[in-house]
Design an enzyme around this catalytic site. Sequence first.
Site, short mmCIF file in Angstrom:
data_model
loop_
_atom_site.label_atom_id
_atom_site.label_comp_id
_atom_site.label_asym_id
_atom_site.label_seq_id
_atom_site.Cartn_x
_atom_site.Cartn_y
_atom_site.Cartn_z
N ASP A 225 -7.91 2.28 -0.24
CA ASP A 225 -7.90 3.53 0.62
C ASP A 225 -9.07 4.54 -0.02
O ASP A 225 -9.52 5.72 0.46
CB ASP A 225 -6.75 4.27 0.64
CG ASP A 225 -6.03 4.55 -0.69
OD1 ASP A 225 -6.66 4.41 -1.60
OD2 ASP A 225 -4.93 5.44 -0.59
N SER A 226 -9.66 3.98 -1.11
CA SER A 226 -11.04 4.65 -1.61
C SER A 226 -12.07 4.54 -0.62
O SER A 226 -13.07 5.49 -0.69
CB SER A 226 -11.51 4.02 -2.88
OG SER A 226 -11.66 2.65 -2.81
N ASP B 262 -4.89 -1.46 1.51
CA ASP B 262 -3.87 -0.35 1.02
C ASP B 262 -3.28 0.37 2.54
O ASP B 262 -4.00 0.57 3.34
CB ASP B 262 -4.97 0.75 0.54
CG ASP B 262 -4.96 0.72 -1.01
OD1 ASP B 262 -3.93 0.33 -1.62
OD2 ASP B 262 -5.88 1.32 -1.73
N GLU C 267 1.39 2.70 -3.20
CA GLU C 267 1.76 3.65 -4.52
C GLU C 267 2.92 3.91 -4.66
O GLU C 267 3.71 4.27 -3.84
CB GLU C 267 0.51 4.64 -4.39
CG GLU C 267 -0.96 4.37 -4.37
CD GLU C 267 -1.87 5.44 -4.50
OE1 GLU C 267 -1.48 6.49 -4.41
OE2 GLU C 267 -3.13 5.26 -4.15
N GLU D 272 -3.39 2.03 -12.96
CA GLU D 272 -4.60 2.74 -12.87
C GLU D 272 -4.77 3.91 -14.11
O GLU D 272 -3.87 4.80 -14.28
CB GLU D 272 -4.92 3.37 -11.63
CG GLU D 272 -6.07 4.21 -11.42
CD GLU D 272 -6.72 4.50 -10.10
OE1 GLU D 272 -6.00 3.93 -9.03
OE2 GLU D 272 -7.62 5.38 -10.08
O1 KIV Z 1 -8.44 2.25 -3.18
C1 KIV Z 1 -8.73 1.83 -4.26
O2 KIV Z 1 -9.93 1.50 -4.54
C2 KIV Z 1 -7.74 1.52 -5.45
C3 KIV Z 1 -8.18 0.87 -6.47
C4 KIV Z 1 -8.97 1.86 -7.46
C5 KIV Z 1 -7.30 0.16 -7.27
O3 KIV Z 1 -6.52 1.42 -5.15
#
Ligand code: KIV
Length: 271
Positions: free
Chosen positions: A51-52, A90, A122, A189
């Site tokens: 979700d980044s 995610d 999460e 993390e």
């Molecule tokens: O969303 C993401 O990129 C992540 C990584 C940083 C593990 O959850």
Amino acid sequence: MSENKEIKKVTTHTLVKMKQAGEKISMITAYDYSFAKIFDAAGIDILLVGDSASNVMAGHETTLPITLDQMIYHASSVVRGTSRALVVVDLPFGSYQGNTKEALNSTIRIMKETGAHAIKLEGGAEVMDSVKRIVDAGVPVMGHLGLTPQSIYKFGTYTVRAKEEEEAEKLIKDASILQEAGCFAVVLEKIPALLAGQVSAQLSIPIIGIGAGGACDGQVLVMHDLLGINTEFKPRFLRTYLNLNELIIGAVKKYIADVKSHDFPNTSEQY
Ligand code: KIV
């Protein structure tokens, strides 16, 4: 005798075997078809549709705004570019925290509409029932503890988590709860390396670290950070393997100059 050219796909079982054999697991984020294809060809074990994407693809300050529909768009593009890697997606903020049915319904949409192999969410004890329900429905789940960006407004900062004993103890407990609930792996993390090493040694499932030191069973980085596309983000844990920002600026500047000078296109570049 004909050579067996079949690609050996990475599965959740492969990852457990890698941990048992002491072979480190490589994971990188991907959000589109073209980069997924390159990373897969390079031999990456896990592609995370993180979700980044909310930050690096859409330019939001946090991961909170990205929607389930947008994650499905990114994930289906990544899956089309992947032949070997395990694709994990995610669950975005707001698509699973309500209750276990909401978590399962969001998971089912991802699995049906993208062709991905697993989901990530999460949290620890608070998502235990959702993890169980999703795993019971046959979908592999990856956990995520430590700095969980969907809770950024609760934390207040992106600083290292679990430095104090109380939070460290809760994290160790949460990691065991996630394993018990059926998670096939957990991302840790931005936590102290010693703590991450302790969790990796205690759990039988693979622990993938980001800013969590070298004792984890594997490592994950955001592709824009690793490739030097995003030049403003410079945490201590990041190793940048390429300065793509500089390379792209150089190439585009050359293209602009060639257009302006009438050099491009030349006679062999036209019909
Ligand atoms: O969303 C993401 O990129 C992540 C990584 C940083 C593990 O959850």
